[in-house]
Design a protein around this motif. Structure first.
Motif, PDB file in Angstrom:
ATOM      1  N   ILE A  76      48.789  44.576  36.249  1.00 55.13           N
ATOM      2  CA  ILE A  76      48.246  45.933  36.467  1.00 55.13           C
ATOM      3  C   ILE A  76      46.783  45.960  36.036  1.00 55.13           C
ATOM      4  CG2 ILE A  76      48.477  48.373  35.848  1.00 55.13           C
ATOM      5  CD1 ILE A  76      51.440  47.918  35.354  1.00 55.13           C
ATOM      6  N   PHE A  99      46.281  43.731  32.495  1.00 53.47           N
ATOM      7  CA  PHE A  99      47.418  43.152  31.785  1.00 53.47           C
ATOM      8  C   PHE A  99      48.549  42.771  32.729  1.00 53.47           C
ATOM      9  CE2 PHE A  99      50.235  46.919  31.814  1.00 53.47           C
ATOM     10  CZ  PHE A  99      49.327  47.930  32.089  1.00 53.47           C
ATOM     11  N   TRP A 101      39.864  40.799  41.567  1.00 54.16           N
ATOM     12  CA  TRP A 101      39.895  42.087  40.859  1.00 54.16           C
ATOM     13  C   TRP A 101      38.802  42.058  39.816  1.00 54.16           C
ATOM     14  CZ3 TRP A 101      42.124  46.639  41.812  1.00 54.16           C
ATOM     15  CH2 TRP A 101      42.112  47.598  40.812  1.00 54.16           C
ATOM     16  N   GLY A 112      45.431  49.146  40.496  1.00 54.66           N
ATOM     17  CA  GLY A 112      46.170  48.361  41.486  1.00 54.66           C
ATOM     18  C   GLY A 112      47.211  47.506  40.779  1.00 54.66           C
ATOM     19  N   LYS A 168      40.413  54.676  44.579  1.00 55.59           N
ATOM     20  CA  LYS A 168      41.328  53.765  43.892  1.00 55.59           C
ATOM     21  C   LYS A 168      40.903  53.582  42.438  1.00 55.59           C
ATOM     22  CE  LYS A 168      43.255  49.106  44.245  1.00 55.59           C
ATOM     23  NZ  LYS A 168      43.791  48.108  45.168  1.00 55.59           N
ATOM     24  N   GLN A 188      38.552  39.601  32.550  1.00 52.37           N
ATOM     25  CA  GLN A 188      39.061  38.471  33.322  1.00 52.37           C
ATOM     26  C   GLN A 188      37.893  37.867  34.091  1.00 52.37           C
ATOM     27  OE1 GLN A 188      43.475  39.357  34.776  1.00 52.37           O
ATOM     28  NE2 GLN A 188      42.052  40.834  35.609  1.00 52.37           N
ATOM     29  N   SER A 195      42.831  34.912  34.499  1.00 55.07           N
ATOM     30  CA  SER A 195      43.646  35.995  35.065  1.00 55.07           C
ATOM     31  C   SER A 195      44.886  36.137  34.188  1.00 55.07           C
ATOM     32  CB  SER A 195      44.050  35.629  36.496  1.00 55.07           C
ATOM     33  OG  SER A 195      45.284  36.229  36.841  1.00 55.07           O
ATOM     34  N   THR A 196      45.196  37.349  33.789  1.00 51.30           N
ATOM     35  CA  THR A 196      46.401  37.541  32.962  1.00 51.30           C
ATOM     36  C   THR A 196      47.645  37.159  33.756  1.00 51.30           C
ATOM     37  OG1 THR A 196      46.524  39.872  33.570  1.00 51.30           O
ATOM     38  CG2 THR A 196      45.389  39.348  31.504  1.00 51.30           C
ATOM     39  N   ASN A 197      47.628  37.347  35.090  1.00 53.40           N
ATOM     40  CA  ASN A 197      48.790  36.941  35.897  1.00 53.40           C
ATOM     41  C   ASN A 197      48.991  35.428  35.835  1.00 53.40           C
ATOM     42  OD1 ASN A 197      49.239  39.595  36.781  1.00 53.40           O
ATOM     43  ND2 ASN A 197      49.807  38.895  38.828  1.00 53.40           N
ATOM     44  N   GLY A 244      40.017  37.562  37.938  1.00 55.30           N
ATOM     45  CA  GLY A 244      41.124  38.507  38.154  1.00 55.30           C
ATOM     46  C   GLY A 244      41.536  38.499  39.618  1.00 55.30           C
ATOM     47  N   LYS A 245      42.861  38.531  39.850  1.00 59.96           N
ATOM     48  CA  LYS A 245      43.360  38.419  41.227  1.00 59.96           C
ATOM     49  C   LYS A 245      43.823  39.780  41.741  1.00 59.96           C
ATOM     50  CE  LYS A 245      46.578  35.361  40.174  1.00 59.96           C
ATOM     51  NZ  LYS A 245      47.711  34.452  40.386  1.00 59.96           N
ATOM     52  N   GLY A 246      43.467  40.078  43.002  1.00 58.91           N
ATOM     53  CA  GLY A 246      43.989  41.265  43.668  1.00 58.91           C
ATOM     54  C   GLY A 246      44.955  40.835  44.751  1.00 58.91           C
ATOM     55  N   ARG A 247      45.452  41.801  45.498  1.00 60.22           N
ATOM     56  CA  ARG A 247      46.371  41.465  46.599  1.00 60.22           C
ATOM     57  C   ARG A 247      45.579  40.833  47.739  1.00 60.22           C
ATOM     58  NH1 ARG A 247      49.115  46.140  48.794  1.00 60.22           N
ATOM     59  NH2 ARG A 247      50.886  44.856  49.346  1.00 60.22           N
TER      60      ARG A 247
HETATM   61  C1  BTN Z   1      45.199  45.043  43.933  1.00 58.29           C
HETATM   62  O1  BTN Z   1      44.999  46.252  44.008  1.00 58.29           O
HETATM   63  O2  BTN Z   1      44.764  44.265  44.795  1.00 58.29           O
HETATM   64  C2  BTN Z   1      45.966  44.504  42.757  1.00 58.29           C
HETATM   65  C3  BTN Z   1      45.072  44.320  41.563  1.00 58.29           C
HETATM   66  C4  BTN Z   1      45.789  43.782  40.339  1.00 58.29           C
HETATM   67  C5  BTN Z   1      44.835  43.452  39.228  1.00 58.29           C
HETATM   68  C6  BTN Z   1      45.521  43.077  37.958  1.00 58.29           C
HETATM   69  S1  BTN Z   1      44.423  43.005  36.586  1.00 58.29           S
HETATM   70  C7  BTN Z   1      45.654  42.276  35.611  1.00 58.29           C
HETATM   71  C8  BTN Z   1      46.415  41.312  36.487  1.00 58.29           C
HETATM   72  N1  BTN Z   1      45.774  40.011  36.471  1.00 58.29           N
HETATM   73  C9  BTN Z   1      45.258  39.709  37.640  1.00 58.29           C
HETATM   74  O3  BTN Z   1      44.617  38.650  37.885  1.00 58.29           O
HETATM   75  N2  BTN Z   1      45.470  40.664  38.527  1.00 58.29           N
HETATM   76  C10 BTN Z   1      46.247  41.748  37.941  1.00 58.29           C
END
Ligand code: BTN
Length: 331
Positions: A214, A142, A132, A195, A192, A121, A97-99, A124-127
């Motif tokens: 993002i 990113f 993601w 995010g 959507k 990713q 995950s970039t975060n 990848g993490k979402g809310r």
């Molecule tokens: C959402 O709508 O739930 C938020 C999604 C955010 C996704 C981005 S992709 C780049 C960055 N790295 C992650 O792991 N998540 C965010």
């Protein structure tokens, strides 16, 4: 592993691009880059393997034609209008995950504006603990490291300006009427397409750093989404009908974000709020939401100067700080 081409390949490209309409001889390329013609020939071949296109003429030499849509740092830097954001770039082919990586780099002291971007990713993490979906090569995934001199309570405003920046970039690069779905989603044609996940490292009264992540669905086709997402999510390609250039879109998002972020640090949401309201997908619409586990329904009537959503419920107004709302009619 870093996702980039070699310095020699960059030098060759810069030489060729500085004369976009003419051929340059191998001899001149060799002289100007201080490498042998054999090494130049090898560098050109490797660039072609990445998707760069050149014209070759045995008498006149080589001419630059086009670049692939690959997220190399030097391609992101080229033509980027920003002086703080993305002055330091980490581009990876693959990352969990970039975060997550941005947190690690922020803790190690990487400066404000550092960009961490990946072609894909794996986690990848979402809310709200969601994931993601981040398939290779078709999206923009990113994160930016920020060090704003603001109290922690103001940090959610950064999500709103990030979503606004994505909306402005989409509107500037296509005919799409992208909208901000409060607090931090971006919709096109009601689906959507992007995010924002903003994460904070703070003490009680001081932000240490912010990671704003993002994700934009740029060139996904329906099959690139898991079946459970196909109803709600879409990509810009699906909305426009043709693929978009990811790097151009990224550069626009970054330059819009820099403008909005610097204004935000200076005077909060005062400058952005008009655009956030104008591009809002929720204002005037019936919305449903949960407070303390109770399901409520109302109508979104405003987004206030602090970025809170003002909702009218049975003739009374209440303010929502964050969380998730649904538009009553689908969305
Ligand atoms: C959402 O709508 O739930 C938020 C999604 C955010 C996704 C981005 S992709 C780049 C960055 N790295 C992650 O792991 N998540 C965010």
């Amino acid at each position: 592993m870093a996702h980039d081409i070699t310095q020699l390949q960059i030098d060759v490209l810069n030489e060729l691009r500085s004369h976009p309409r003419s051929y340059i001889s191998m001899q001149r390329l060799a002289e100007n880059t201080s490498h042998s013609p054999q090494r130049i020939a090898r560098a050109l071949k490797e660039l072609e393997n990445w998707g760069y296109r050149f014209l070759h003429d045995s008498a006149s030499g080589v001419r630059y034609i086009s670049s692939p849509d690959v997220l190399f740092p030097h391609e992101i830097e080229l033509g980027l209008e920003a002086r703080i954001i993305a002055q330091n770039i980490y581009s990876l082919d693959r990352v969990s995950s970039t975060n997550t990586l941005a947190h690690k780099y922020a803790e190690q002291g990487q400066p404000e504006g550092t960009l961490i971007i990946a072609e894909r990713q794996t986690a990848g993490k979402g809310r709200f603990g969601r994931s993601w979906h981040s398939p290779a090569g078709c999206g923009l995934y990113f994160s930016l490291i920020l060090r704003p001199p603001i109290p922690p309570a103001q940090a959610p405003g950064i999500s709103l300006i990030a979503a606004l920046s994505v909306v402005e970039a989409i509107r500037a690069s296509s005919k799409l009427k992208a909208q901000v779905k409060w607090p931090n989603d971006v919709l096109c044609d009601g689906h959507k397409v992007a995010g924002v996940l903003t994460e904070l490292a703070a003490e009680l009264d001081r932000v240490r750093y912010v990671v704003v992540g993002i994700g934009i669905n740029v060139n996904h086709e329906a099959a690139d989404f898991p079946p459970t997402l196909r109803d709600k999510a879409s990509s810009l390609r699906q909305c426009v009908g043709t693929p978009l250039h990811r790097i151009k879109l990224l550069q626009l998002v970054l330059s819009r974000f820099e403008i909005n972020y610097l204004r935000f640090v200076h005077c909060g949401l005062k400058d952005a709020i008009k655009s956030i309201r104008r591009y809002s997908s929720v204002l005037g619409k019936p919305v449903s939401f949960q407070i303390n586990g109770n399901h409520q329904q109302g109508r979104a009537v405003d987004i206030d100067g602090n970025g809170m959503l003002v909702v009218e419920v049975n003739g009374k107004t209440m303010t929502l700080g964050s969380g998730e709302i649904s538009l009553a009619e689908n969305y």
